[in-house]
Design a protein around this motif. Sequence first.
Motif, mmCIF file in Angstrom:
data_model
loop_
_atom_site.group_PDB
_atom_site.id
_atom_site.type_symbol
_atom_site.label_atom_id
_atom_site.label_comp_id
_atom_site.label_asym_id
_atom_site.label_seq_id
_atom_site.Cartn_x
_atom_site.Cartn_y
_atom_site.Cartn_z
ATOM 1 N N SER A 369 0.860 -1.175 0.000
ATOM 2 C CA SER A 369 0.000 0.000 0.000
ATOM 3 C C SER A 369 0.900 1.230 0.000
ATOM 4 N N PRO A 370 0.395 2.380 -0.451
ATOM 5 C CA PRO A 370 1.257 3.558 -0.559
ATOM 6 C C PRO A 370 1.655 4.132 0.794
ATOM 7 N N GLY A 371 2.870 4.617 0.865
ATOM 8 C CA GLY A 371 3.385 5.263 2.067
ATOM 9 C C GLY A 371 4.340 6.376 1.690
ATOM 10 N N VAL A 372 4.491 7.341 2.567
ATOM 11 C CA VAL A 372 5.382 8.478 2.322
ATOM 12 C C VAL A 372 6.157 8.773 3.590
ATOM 13 N N MET A 373 7.463 8.923 3.441
ATOM 14 C CA MET A 373 8.319 9.379 4.533
ATOM 15 C C MET A 373 9.605 9.898 3.924
ATOM 16 N N SER A 374 10.061 11.039 4.365
ATOM 17 C CA SER A 374 11.332 11.575 3.901
ATOM 18 C C SER A 374 12.452 11.059 4.789
ATOM 19 N N PRO A 375 13.701 11.063 4.307
ATOM 20 C CA PRO A 375 14.808 10.600 5.154
ATOM 21 C C PRO A 375 14.922 11.370 6.461
ATOM 22 N N SER A 376 14.626 12.657 6.441
ATOM 23 C CA SER A 376 14.690 13.462 7.665
ATOM 24 C C SER A 376 13.412 13.365 8.477
ATOM 25 N N GLY A 377 12.347 12.866 7.853
ATOM 26 C CA GLY A 377 11.058 12.800 8.530
ATOM 27 C C GLY A 377 10.211 14.041 8.356
ATOM 28 N N TYR A 378 10.730 15.071 7.691
ATOM 29 C CA TYR A 378 10.002 16.328 7.549
ATOM 30 C C TYR A 378 9.205 16.369 6.250
ATOM 31 N N LEU A 379 7.979 16.881 6.337
ATOM 32 C CA LEU A 379 7.148 17.213 5.191
ATOM 33 C C LEU A 379 6.487 18.553 5.478
ATOM 34 N N ASP A 380 6.357 19.375 4.451
ATOM 35 C CA ASP A 380 5.686 20.649 4.682
ATOM 36 C C ASP A 380 4.177 20.491 4.523
#
Length: 761
Positions: A369-380
Amino acid sequence: MAAAGLVTASTLAGLGATPATAVPAAPAPAPAEVATAAPSTAEADDVRAGATPLAVRIKTLSPSTLPAEGPVRISGTVTNRTDEVWSDVRVYTFFGDGTDDGAMRTQAQLDAAMDVPADAELGQRLTDVGRVPTIEGIAPGEERQFAVTVPARELTVTRAGVYWFGVHAMGASASSPRDDKADGRARTFMPYVPRRFEETPLPAAIVVPITAPVRYAGDGSLAAVETWRRWLAPEGRLSRLLGFVEAGSTPVTWLVDPALVDAVGLLARGNPARSIEPTAVAPTDGSTPTDTPSPTEEPSADAEPVGPEALAATAWLERFRDAVAGDEVLTLPYGNVDVPAAVRHDERLLDLALAQRSTVLADLGIESSPGVMSPSGYLDAASIAALDPETTIVVTDRMLDTLGGGAGGTAAGAERDPEAPAVASVEGRRLVAASYAVDQGSPGPGPSRTSVGLRQRFLAEAAVRLVKGEPRPLTVVLPQGWGLNDPLGFFSGLDVPWLDLGTVADLDEATVATPVDVDALDYPGVQEQRELDRTTFDDVAALIEAGDVLQNVLLDNNDVGAVLTEEALTGLSYAGRASQSTTQLSLGQSLTWVQSLLGGVEITTSPGVTLSGTSGPVVVTLDNTLDHAVEVRVRGKSDSGIEITGPDRIELAAGSRTTELLTARTTTNRVHNVELVVTDLAGNELGSAAEVPVRSAQVSDVIWLIMGTGAGLLFLAIAVRVVRRVRAARRGEAPDLFATRAEQTEAARASGEQSEPAEVP
């Protein structure tokens, strides 16, 4: 040995521990087991930094939490970081309160413990408990092993929470005689959670990222093959990561970049270059056409020899399939796209990356299933708003600037809540907050991100959440930069009765989300500065569009457009933030490859065309220099006043040439410079073009008017002449039609008449 203020054995019994009994005096120190190894890079850095002469590292700690009874075993290494021999090195354990009030019981206290100076004296050194290991001599640069066992009853606690635990190494050298000061230290956290908390264990989840930089060469083969060979080797990072999780039975959530799995699949097929060969070969027996074989299929007996990277890639894929079986699998946007930058520069590419699926994952039968996470953990905030509410979003808890008043903010004078929620609700999206603290590991000195360090920080964070009475579920993302050593000890140490480990989906479903105002989200300016720039997105879009055009032109290949899209999306990875120039160079090389093929359909025409009227034919010649059949169109480009039309579809066999008639229509008699371009059926230009001047031979309307007027005057003159002849004939005269006007006048006078002389032509 007991210090003032510590509880008695009867108090321990009330907390779920077994009362302690008397301990005999410690015997003489026993020799430690010895092994020699080279010091690590981190230890060499400590030497240059002027750290303690002996570097102590904790390798194992069992059990991971303070038991009611039984032994506590700790083992590790001592390395001599000086230029002289150290002798009679004794290794002691120490144990102690985390604060003046006893155990550490808040996240803030654990955070403060990470900043305690390396030479600070913490807890109480246990010098008369059990057998103290002694290392007789350690040569310069030599590493020796130690093992210490301490009865749990000697580790006295005051209340539930987290305590200091570690070892001190004390010895002597020629320049440093023995004293009471530790010559080497290592420390970590030791949680104590009484049995009463086992009735309501703390929900927790572990996220395992499977990501790595993916880059392709200009011909479509995977670049940096040697690096991939190292990663996929038995001791490589990707293989060790699988082995780390395989060592335990704990459920985890995998966060996978599908582009990485496809890249390994390409290696398993021998890392071929990009191809425009027919993608489905029609069989002669009437059966269904076959496509590209699965990357895990066994090669046929007459196949070409398989390279070592192909064997390693195939083995890794099979192992990956088995490792994720039964676990939750989340797939990142294809290529692990820089989500904030994509929303800022070209949201279409983010949508494309979210929709892109891995063919290799499908072949392996892995559902996700789709997931989103940046390496730093930050999203605006804009990134969160752009994502589907059904997408699992994992962020760092540092990003959730939670206020005591929730979505409504904090009332005047209210105290700020420093702890982020486990799950936050932001504008209809649920954000799972991963612990930044656990990512930091245990306090120094020495490396913090070891298996023991991460595990103990994990348990410490869980313990302080649980004992506060309002437990917040804990999500932990395994960091990328650590050694993955002792996987069995890591997972077995997390198997405690007061911790309920499950998947992110389990934790999310069981947690009531805390409303958080979008303005409370923290997206540091440095994160925005690190984002990919507009040029990279433009280059990716150009390659994808060119790949689609090539796909439209080729008759027998229906894969090359999708392949180029997958390759292009890897250029938008977070991993490319620090090397955008390299990424843009790779994208440019791939675009050149596509353009060279599109330019293989060439067009020629005559030097000029003259139309006999308002329309006429224009002859063009199309030459397909490719070894593959194509379908194209020809489109004319010029100023107003002329229109070029032709066939809607022109099919050319491989290596063939054809002549086509176009029709030119014009409404003016001037010269038009027309550019004839080859396009796909959708009108996208391929690159080849030919210019031809087109003129019309038609006479202008003014000339036709003049000629018409002259003709009218001529017919009028003829009519007048005929009338005069008729009149003359009625009077009986027979005028000489060939006489001049003067002669006719003279003849009329002689006859006594003054009539008008007849006109002669």
